[in-house]
Design a protein around this motif. Structure first.
Motif, PDB file in Angstrom:
ATOM      1  N   MET A   1     -34.422 -25.182 -17.377  1.00  0.00           N
ATOM      2  CA  MET A   1     -34.665 -26.561 -17.663  1.00  0.00           C
ATOM      3  C   MET A   1     -33.805 -27.388 -16.715  1.00  0.00           C
ATOM      4  O   MET A   1     -32.645 -27.079 -16.487  1.00  0.00           O
ATOM      5  CB  MET A   1     -34.283 -26.804 -19.128  1.00  0.00           C
ATOM      6  CG  MET A   1     -34.265 -28.219 -19.567  1.00  0.00           C
ATOM      7  SD  MET A   1     -33.904 -28.360 -21.316  1.00  0.00           S
ATOM      8  CE  MET A   1     -32.119 -28.232 -21.305  1.00  0.00           C
ATOM      9  N   THR A   2     -34.407 -28.423 -16.154  1.00  0.00           N
ATOM     10  CA  THR A   2     -33.711 -29.305 -15.224  1.00  0.00           C
ATOM     11  C   THR A   2     -33.896 -30.743 -15.662  1.00  0.00           C
ATOM     12  O   THR A   2     -34.989 -31.148 -16.037  1.00  0.00           O
ATOM     13  CB  THR A   2     -34.276 -29.149 -13.797  1.00  0.00           C
ATOM     14  OG1 THR A   2     -34.201 -27.783 -13.409  1.00  0.00           O
ATOM     15  CG2 THR A   2     -33.519 -30.006 -12.803  1.00  0.00           C
ATOM     16  N   ARG A   3     -32.817 -31.504 -15.593  1.00  0.00           N
ATOM     17  CA  ARG A   3     -32.888 -32.946 -15.816  1.00  0.00           C
ATOM     18  C   ARG A   3     -32.461 -33.599 -14.512  1.00  0.00           C
ATOM     19  O   ARG A   3     -31.373 -33.352 -14.007  1.00  0.00           O
ATOM     20  CB  ARG A   3     -31.950 -33.376 -16.938  1.00  0.00           C
ATOM     21  CG  ARG A   3     -32.076 -34.881 -17.246  1.00  0.00           C
ATOM     22  CD  ARG A   3     -30.954 -35.361 -18.111  1.00  0.00           C
ATOM     23  NE  ARG A   3     -29.747 -35.407 -17.278  1.00  0.00           N
ATOM     24  CZ  ARG A   3     -28.519 -35.504 -17.765  1.00  0.00           C
ATOM     25  NH1 ARG A   3     -28.302 -35.526 -19.056  1.00  0.00           N
ATOM     26  NH2 ARG A   3     -27.482 -35.544 -16.947  1.00  0.00           N
ATOM     27  N   SER A   4     -33.327 -34.438 -13.967  1.00  0.00           N
ATOM     28  CA  SER A   4     -32.990 -35.132 -12.725  1.00  0.00           C
ATOM     29  C   SER A   4     -33.053 -36.629 -12.960  1.00  0.00           C
ATOM     30  O   SER A   4     -33.612 -37.102 -13.943  1.00  0.00           O
ATOM     31  CB  SER A   4     -33.945 -34.723 -11.606  1.00  0.00           C
ATOM     32  OG  SER A   4     -35.266 -35.041 -11.958  1.00  0.00           O
ATOM     33  N   LYS A  13     -28.947 -28.474 -14.582  1.00  0.00           N
ATOM     34  CA  LYS A  13     -29.783 -27.346 -14.992  1.00  0.00           C
ATOM     35  C   LYS A  13     -29.128 -26.602 -16.144  1.00  0.00           C
ATOM     36  O   LYS A  13     -27.914 -26.439 -16.163  1.00  0.00           O
ATOM     37  CB  LYS A  13     -30.001 -26.379 -13.826  1.00  0.00           C
ATOM     38  CG  LYS A  13     -30.782 -26.975 -12.692  1.00  0.00           C
ATOM     39  CD  LYS A  13     -30.975 -25.967 -11.586  1.00  0.00           C
ATOM     40  CE  LYS A  13     -31.722 -26.632 -10.435  1.00  0.00           C
ATOM     41  NZ  LYS A  13     -32.080 -25.694  -9.400  1.00  0.00           N
ATOM     42  N   TRP A  14     -29.966 -26.157 -17.058  1.00  0.00           N
ATOM     43  CA  TRP A  14     -29.534 -25.305 -18.158  1.00  0.00           C
ATOM     44  C   TRP A  14     -30.497 -24.136 -18.232  1.00  0.00           C
ATOM     45  O   TRP A  14     -31.664 -24.257 -17.906  1.00  0.00           O
ATOM     46  CB  TRP A  14     -29.595 -26.051 -19.481  1.00  0.00           C
ATOM     47  CG  TRP A  14     -28.665 -27.198 -19.630  1.00  0.00           C
ATOM     48  CD1 TRP A  14     -27.423 -27.176 -20.202  1.00  0.00           C
ATOM     49  CD2 TRP A  14     -28.881 -28.558 -19.246  1.00  0.00           C
ATOM     50  NE1 TRP A  14     -26.866 -28.436 -20.186  1.00  0.00           N
ATOM     51  CE2 TRP A  14     -27.739 -29.300 -19.606  1.00  0.00           C
ATOM     52  CE3 TRP A  14     -29.932 -29.226 -18.618  1.00  0.00           C
ATOM     53  CZ2 TRP A  14     -27.626 -30.659 -19.379  1.00  0.00           C
ATOM     54  CZ3 TRP A  14     -29.818 -30.587 -18.389  1.00  0.00           C
ATOM     55  CH2 TRP A  14     -28.671 -31.290 -18.763  1.00  0.00           C
ATOM     56  N   ARG A  15     -29.992 -23.008 -18.712  1.00  0.00           N
ATOM     57  CA  ARG A  15     -30.829 -21.813 -18.843  1.00  0.00           C
ATOM     58  C   ARG A  15     -30.425 -21.070 -20.106  1.00  0.00           C
ATOM     59  O   ARG A  15     -29.238 -20.951 -20.407  1.00  0.00           O
ATOM     60  CB  ARG A  15     -30.649 -20.906 -17.639  1.00  0.00           C
ATOM     61  CG  ARG A  15     -31.489 -19.670 -17.692  1.00  0.00           C
ATOM     62  CD  ARG A  15     -31.167 -18.761 -16.508  1.00  0.00           C
ATOM     63  NE  ARG A  15     -31.777 -17.487 -16.720  1.00  0.00           N
ATOM     64  CZ  ARG A  15     -32.769 -17.011 -16.005  1.00  0.00           C
ATOM     65  NH1 ARG A  15     -33.243 -17.704 -15.003  1.00  0.00           N
ATOM     66  NH2 ARG A  15     -33.277 -15.826 -16.263  1.00  0.00           N
ATOM     67  N   ALA A  16     -31.420 -20.571 -20.814  1.00  0.00           N
ATOM     68  CA  ALA A  16     -31.160 -19.782 -22.016  1.00  0.00           C
ATOM     69  C   ALA A  16     -32.120 -18.601 -22.038  1.00  0.00           C
ATOM     70  O   ALA A  16     -33.259 -18.714 -21.582  1.00  0.00           O
ATOM     71  CB  ALA A  16     -31.351 -20.630 -23.266  1.00  0.00           C
ATOM     72  N   GLU A  17     -31.635 -17.491 -22.531  1.00  0.00           N
ATOM     73  CA  GLU A  17     -32.478 -16.310 -22.700  1.00  0.00           C
ATOM     74  C   GLU A  17     -32.346 -15.821 -24.131  1.00  0.00           C
ATOM     75  O   GLU A  17     -31.238 -15.761 -24.670  1.00  0.00           O
ATOM     76  CB  GLU A  17     -32.059 -15.208 -21.732  1.00  0.00           C
ATOM     77  CG  GLU A  17     -32.400 -15.544 -20.300  1.00  0.00           C
ATOM     78  CD  GLU A  17     -32.183 -14.374 -19.362  1.00  0.00           C
ATOM     79  OE1 GLU A  17     -32.477 -13.231 -19.758  1.00  0.00           O
ATOM     80  OE2 GLU A  17     -31.714 -14.614 -18.248  1.00  0.00           O
ATOM     81  N   ALA A  18     -33.460 -15.452 -24.714  1.00  0.00           N
ATOM     82  CA  ALA A  18     -33.459 -14.970 -26.089  1.00  0.00           C
ATOM     83  C   ALA A  18     -33.050 -13.503 -26.144  1.00  0.00           C
ATOM     84  O   ALA A  18     -33.477 -12.701 -25.321  1.00  0.00           O
ATOM     85  CB  ALA A  18     -34.855 -15.125 -26.697  1.00  0.00           C
ATOM     86  N   GLU A  85     -27.557 -26.091 -26.047  1.00  0.00           N
ATOM     87  CA  GLU A  85     -26.562 -25.432 -26.909  1.00  0.00           C
ATOM     88  C   GLU A  85     -26.355 -23.978 -26.499  1.00  0.00           C
ATOM     89  O   GLU A  85     -25.220 -23.502 -26.398  1.00  0.00           O
ATOM     90  CB  GLU A  85     -27.009 -25.493 -28.366  1.00  0.00           C
ATOM     91  CG  GLU A  85     -26.033 -24.857 -29.321  1.00  0.00           C
ATOM     92  CD  GLU A  85     -26.502 -24.929 -30.759  1.00  0.00           C
ATOM     93  OE1 GLU A  85     -26.158 -24.006 -31.526  1.00  0.00           O
ATOM     94  OE2 GLU A  85     -27.202 -25.895 -31.119  1.00  0.00           O
ATOM     95  N   ALA A  86     -27.433 -23.268 -26.218  1.00  0.00           N
ATOM     96  CA  ALA A  86     -27.333 -21.854 -25.829  1.00  0.00           C
ATOM     97  C   ALA A  86     -26.650 -21.691 -24.477  1.00  0.00           C
ATOM     98  O   ALA A  86     -25.958 -20.715 -24.243  1.00  0.00           O
ATOM     99  CB  ALA A  86     -28.721 -21.220 -25.793  1.00  0.00           C
ATOM    100  N   ALA A  87     -26.838 -22.661 -23.588  1.00  0.00           N
ATOM    101  CA  ALA A  87     -26.259 -22.582 -22.249  1.00  0.00           C
ATOM    102  C   ALA A  87     -24.796 -23.009 -22.229  1.00  0.00           C
ATOM    103  O   ALA A  87     -24.110 -22.802 -21.237  1.00  0.00           O
ATOM    104  CB  ALA A  87     -27.066 -23.445 -21.286  1.00  0.00           C
ATOM    105  N   GLY A  88     -24.320 -23.603 -23.293  1.00  0.00           N
ATOM    106  CA  GLY A  88     -22.962 -24.132 -23.312  1.00  0.00           C
ATOM    107  C   GLY A  88     -22.959 -25.587 -22.949  1.00  0.00           C
ATOM    108  O   GLY A  88     -23.981 -26.166 -22.574  1.00  0.00           O
ATOM    109  N   SER A  89     -21.825 -26.197 -23.034  1.00  0.00           N
ATOM    110  CA  SER A  89     -21.765 -27.651 -22.868  1.00  0.00           C
ATOM    111  C   SER A  89     -21.850 -28.103 -21.420  1.00  0.00           C
ATOM    112  O   SER A  89     -22.170 -29.249 -21.151  1.00  0.00           O
ATOM    113  CB  SER A  89     -20.470 -28.177 -23.486  1.00  0.00           C
ATOM    114  OG  SER A  89     -19.367 -27.599 -22.836  1.00  0.00           O
ATOM    115  N   SER A  90     -21.563 -27.248 -20.452  1.00  0.00           N
ATOM    116  CA  SER A  90     -21.599 -27.716 -19.070  1.00  0.00           C
ATOM    117  C   SER A  90     -22.804 -27.178 -18.339  1.00  0.00           C
ATOM    118  O   SER A  90     -22.987 -25.986 -18.208  1.00  0.00           O
ATOM    119  CB  SER A  90     -20.320 -27.351 -18.329  1.00  0.00           C
ATOM    120  OG  SER A  90     -19.800 -26.148 -18.757  1.00  0.00           O
ATOM    121  N   PRO A  91     -23.662 -28.090 -17.862  1.00  0.00           N
ATOM    122  CA  PRO A  91     -24.838 -27.669 -17.088  1.00  0.00           C
ATOM    123  C   PRO A  91     -24.442 -27.196 -15.696  1.00  0.00           C
ATOM    124  O   PRO A  91     -23.369 -27.491 -15.216  1.00  0.00           O
ATOM    125  CB  PRO A  91     -25.675 -28.955 -16.992  1.00  0.00           C
ATOM    126  CG  PRO A  91     -24.676 -30.046 -17.101  1.00  0.00           C
ATOM    127  CD  PRO A  91     -23.571 -29.527 -18.004  1.00  0.00           C
TER     128      PRO A  91
END
Length: 93
Positions: A1-4, A13-18, A85-91
């Motif tokens: 996921m990216t927010r620009s 950018k954030w990334r999470a894997e199940a 939340e899964a990626a932690g607080s710092s993108p």
């Protein structure tokens, strides 16, 4: 996921894997979003506005969406918040 966008047009950018224990939760979050019904829903994409790009993979199925910040609500907000939340607080930059 990216927010620009936003101030100075920075991208985050954030990334999470199940994992096995939470795969159903992630599947529900992903499938709860209206992927086929969206590209950019709002015309609220002017200067200093955020644009979200989401890519999700469930098994072999890949989904993508772009949302203006004003359209991040309901199931989209739930998914974005869960990834952050899964990626932690710092993108990542």
């Amino acid at each position: 996921m990216t927010r620009s966008g936003g101030f100075a047009g920075l991208s985050r950018k954030w990334r999470a894997e199940a994992g096995e224990s939470d795969a159903e939760r992630w599947r529900a979050l992903i499938e709860g979003c209206p992927w086929e019904a969206v590209t950019i829903l709002s015309d609220d994409t002017g200067a200093d506005r955020f644009l979200w790009r989401l890519d999700a993979r469930c098994g072999e199925r890949a989904r993508e969406a772009e949302l203006a910040d004003a359209d991040v609500r309901g199931p989209w907000r739930e998914l974005i918040d869960a990834v952050k939340e899964a990626a932690g607080s710092s993108p990542r930059r």
